[in-house]
Motif scaffolding. Structure first.
Motif, PDB file in Angstrom:
ATOM      1  N   TRP A  12      88.080 113.642  95.309  1.00  0.00           N
ATOM      2  CA  TRP A  12      87.905 112.207  95.520  1.00  0.00           C
ATOM      3  C   TRP A  12      86.434 111.872  95.343  1.00  0.00           C
ATOM      4  CZ3 TRP A  12      91.634 108.767  95.677  1.00  0.00           C
ATOM      5  CH2 TRP A  12      92.923 109.176  96.050  1.00  0.00           C
ATOM      6  N   TYR A  13      86.182 110.755  94.664  1.00  0.00           N
ATOM      7  CA  TYR A  13      84.818 110.268  94.448  1.00  0.00           C
ATOM      8  C   TYR A  13      84.770 108.793  94.829  1.00  0.00           C
ATOM      9  CZ  TYR A  13      84.086 114.450  91.619  1.00  0.00           C
ATOM     10  OH  TYR A  13      83.982 115.752  91.195  1.00  0.00           O
ATOM     11  N   ALA A  14      83.693 108.401  95.472  1.00  0.00           N
ATOM     12  CA  ALA A  14      83.423 106.988  95.743  1.00  0.00           C
ATOM     13  C   ALA A  14      82.339 106.554  94.762  1.00  0.00           C
ATOM     14  CB  ALA A  14      82.940 106.792  97.171  1.00  0.00           C
ATOM     15  N   VAL A  15      82.554 105.411  94.114  1.00  0.00           N
ATOM     16  CA  VAL A  15      81.569 104.900  93.171  1.00  0.00           C
ATOM     17  C   VAL A  15      81.178 103.487  93.592  1.00  0.00           C
ATOM     18  CG1 VAL A  15      81.040 104.372  90.757  1.00  0.00           C
ATOM     19  CG2 VAL A  15      82.557 106.289  91.312  1.00  0.00           C
ATOM     20  N   ARG A  16      79.868 103.287  93.724  1.00  0.00           N
ATOM     21  CA  ARG A  16      79.343 101.967  94.087  1.00  0.00           C
ATOM     22  C   ARG A  16      78.842 101.282  92.825  1.00  0.00           C
ATOM     23  NH1 ARG A  16      74.398 100.807  98.238  1.00  0.00           N
ATOM     24  NH2 ARG A  16      73.237 102.040  96.735  1.00  0.00           N
ATOM     25  N   ALA A  44      84.808 110.073  87.141  1.00  0.00           N
ATOM     26  CA  ALA A  44      84.923 109.027  88.165  1.00  0.00           C
ATOM     27  C   ALA A  44      84.059 107.822  87.808  1.00  0.00           C
ATOM     28  CB  ALA A  44      84.534 109.587  89.536  1.00  0.00           C
ATOM     29  N   ILE A  45      82.843 108.077  87.363  1.00  0.00           N
ATOM     30  CA  ILE A  45      81.950 106.975  86.979  1.00  0.00           C
ATOM     31  C   ILE A  45      82.523 106.218  85.788  1.00  0.00           C
ATOM     32  CG2 ILE A  45      79.688 106.435  85.975  1.00  0.00           C
ATOM     33  CD1 ILE A  45      78.543 108.668  87.789  1.00  0.00           C
ATOM     34  N   ALA A  46      82.999 106.929  84.794  1.00  0.00           N
ATOM     35  CA  ALA A  46      83.568 106.266  83.607  1.00  0.00           C
ATOM     36  C   ALA A  46      84.744 105.376  83.996  1.00  0.00           C
ATOM     37  CB  ALA A  46      83.993 107.309  82.575  1.00  0.00           C
ATOM     38  N   ARG A  47      85.618 105.885  84.844  1.00  0.00           N
ATOM     39  CA  ARG A  47      86.772 105.093  85.272  1.00  0.00           C
ATOM     40  C   ARG A  47      86.327 103.894  86.103  1.00  0.00           C
ATOM     41  NH1 ARG A  47      90.847 108.886  88.062  1.00  0.00           N
ATOM     42  NH2 ARG A  47      92.112 107.004  88.030  1.00  0.00           N
ATOM     43  N   ALA A  48      85.365 104.106  86.987  1.00  0.00           N
ATOM     44  CA  ALA A  48      84.865 103.016  87.834  1.00  0.00           C
ATOM     45  C   ALA A  48      84.177 101.945  86.999  1.00  0.00           C
ATOM     46  CB  ALA A  48      83.907 103.565  88.886  1.00  0.00           C
ATOM     47  N   GLU A  49      83.414 102.360  85.999  1.00  0.00           N
ATOM     48  CA  GLU A  49      82.738 101.384  85.142  1.00  0.00           C
ATOM     49  C   GLU A  49      83.747 100.548  84.356  1.00  0.00           C
ATOM     50  OE1 GLU A  49      78.387 103.370  84.299  1.00  0.00           O
ATOM     51  OE2 GLU A  49      80.066 104.009  83.046  1.00  0.00           O
ATOM     52  N   GLY A  50      84.821 101.159  83.907  1.00  0.00           N
ATOM     53  CA  GLY A  50      85.868 100.404  83.224  1.00  0.00           C
ATOM     54  C   GLY A  50      86.513  99.391  84.153  1.00  0.00           C
ATOM     55  N   GLU A  51      86.831  99.831  85.364  1.00  0.00           N
ATOM     56  CA  GLU A  51      87.430  98.933  86.351  1.00  0.00           C
ATOM     57  C   GLU A  51      86.442  97.834  86.730  1.00  0.00           C
ATOM     58  OE1 GLU A  51      88.438  97.157  90.112  1.00  0.00           O
ATOM     59  OE2 GLU A  51      86.667  98.384  89.747  1.00  0.00           O
ATOM     60  N   CYS A  69      77.531 107.444  92.315  1.00  0.00           N
ATOM     61  CA  CYS A  69      78.730 108.203  92.640  1.00  0.00           C
ATOM     62  C   CYS A  69      78.455 109.210  93.755  1.00  0.00           C
ATOM     63  CB  CYS A  69      79.215 108.920  91.383  1.00  0.00           C
ATOM     64  SG  CYS A  69      80.837 109.694  91.575  1.00  0.00           S
ATOM     65  N   TYR A  70      79.488 109.429  94.573  1.00  0.00           N
ATOM     66  CA  TYR A  70      79.406 110.376  95.677  1.00  0.00           C
ATOM     67  C   TYR A  70      80.718 111.150  95.742  1.00  0.00           C
ATOM     68  CZ  TYR A  70      79.031 112.114 100.456  1.00  0.00           C
ATOM     69  OH  TYR A  70      78.975 112.928 101.573  1.00  0.00           O
ATOM     70  N   ARG A  71      80.635 112.464  95.713  1.00  0.00           N
ATOM     71  CA  ARG A  71      81.830 113.310  95.845  1.00  0.00           C
ATOM     72  C   ARG A  71      82.147 113.469  97.321  1.00  0.00           C
ATOM     73  NH1 ARG A  71      83.034 118.900  96.444  1.00  0.00           N
ATOM     74  NH2 ARG A  71      84.960 119.446  95.383  1.00  0.00           N
ATOM     75  N   LEU A  72      83.345 113.027  97.719  1.00  0.00           N
ATOM     76  CA  LEU A  72      83.734 113.122  99.120  1.00  0.00           C
ATOM     77  C   LEU A  72      83.869 114.573  99.550  1.00  0.00           C
ATOM     78  CD1 LEU A  72      84.488 110.167  98.386  1.00  0.00           C
ATOM     79  CD2 LEU A  72      86.365 110.391 100.004  1.00  0.00           C
ATOM     80  N   SER A  86      77.198 108.230 100.535  1.00  0.00           N
ATOM     81  CA  SER A  86      75.922 108.527 101.153  1.00  0.00           C
ATOM     82  C   SER A  86      74.851 108.392 100.092  1.00  0.00           C
ATOM     83  CB  SER A  86      75.926 109.952 101.723  1.00  0.00           C
ATOM     84  OG  SER A  86      74.658 110.271 102.260  1.00  0.00           O
ATOM     85  N   LEU A  87      73.760 107.752 100.446  1.00  0.00           N
ATOM     86  CA  LEU A  87      72.645 107.587  99.534  1.00  0.00           C
ATOM     87  C   LEU A  87      71.363 107.823 100.319  1.00  0.00           C
ATOM     88  CD1 LEU A  87      71.547 106.507  96.742  1.00  0.00           C
ATOM     89  CD2 LEU A  87      71.349 104.304  97.906  1.00  0.00           C
ATOM     90  N   LEU A  88      70.536 108.736  99.864  1.00  0.00           N
ATOM     91  CA  LEU A  88      69.246 108.993 100.507  1.00  0.00           C
ATOM     92  C   LEU A  88      68.165 108.235  99.744  1.00  0.00           C
ATOM     93  CD1 LEU A  88      69.523 112.838 101.072  1.00  0.00           C
ATOM     94  CD2 LEU A  88      69.817 111.030 102.764  1.00  0.00           C
ATOM     95  N   ARG A  89      67.258 107.588 100.480  1.00  0.00           N
ATOM     96  CA  ARG A  89      66.179 106.830  99.844  1.00  0.00           C
ATOM     97  C   ARG A  89      64.884 107.163 100.577  1.00  0.00           C
ATOM     98  NH1 ARG A  89      67.925 101.514 100.510  1.00  0.00           N
ATOM     99  NH2 ARG A  89      68.851 101.488  98.449  1.00  0.00           N
ATOM    100  N   ASP A  90      63.875 107.604  99.855  1.00  0.00           N
ATOM    101  CA  ASP A  90      62.559 107.824 100.446  1.00  0.00           C
ATOM    102  C   ASP A  90      61.883 106.481 100.663  1.00  0.00           C
ATOM    103  OD1 ASP A  90      62.778 110.603 100.410  1.00  0.00           O
ATOM    104  OD2 ASP A  90      61.991 110.733  98.368  1.00  0.00           O
ATOM    105  N   SER A  91      61.203 106.316 101.794  1.00  0.00           N
ATOM    106  CA  SER A  91      60.517 105.067 102.086  1.00  0.00           C
ATOM    107  C   SER A  91      59.426 105.317 103.113  1.00  0.00           C
ATOM    108  CB  SER A  91      61.503 104.027 102.631  1.00  0.00           C
ATOM    109  OG  SER A  91      60.806 102.841 102.981  1.00  0.00           O
TER     110      SER A  91
END
Length: 115
Positions: A12-16, A44-51, A69-72, A86-91
């Motif tokens: 399963w992949y979640a794509v934002r 997953a990204i290709a399918r999400a971009e189409g949708e 994309c994030y692999r569950l 989940s997304l990590l961001r330096d700040s």
């Protein structure tokens, strides 16, 4: 016997993806997460971009072309409490400034009003 590549197994992949609602006053932005059962992150990204293109076209929105994309980390179907993104961001920002900058600007439209 060759080692099995875990990334090659179906997961399963979640794509934002990010959209702009150009027909709405103020043209707000939407961050939308979708779930995909796929062989790889690329699939997953290709399918999400189409949708995402279909979603944007059917709703009069603009698809901004960002897909993260994030692999569950789940062995089966997603379940209660499973992490779906989940997304990590330096700040260098402090906690309150960071939240204000990225998540709590006061202009968010959160929740869903079906009334």
């Amino acid at each position: 016997m060759a080692a099995v590549d875990a990334a090659a197994e179906k997961s399963w992949y979640a794509v934002r993806c990010v959209f702009q609602w150009v027909a709405w006053e103020g043209a707000p932005y939407e961050e939308r997460l979708t779930l995909w059962w796929a062989d790889s992150m690329e699939q997953a990204i290709a399918r999400a971009e189409g949708e995402a293109r279909t979603y944007a076209r059917e709703n009069g929105h603009r698809c901004l072309g960002l897909a993260q994309c994030y692999r569950l980390a789940t062995d089966g179907r997603p379940d209660d409490g499973d992490e779906v993104f989940s997304l990590l961001r330096d700040s260098t920002l402090g906690q309150e400034a960071y939240l204000d900058r990225y998540f709590d600007t006061g202009r968010e439209r959160q929740g869903r009003d079906d009334d």
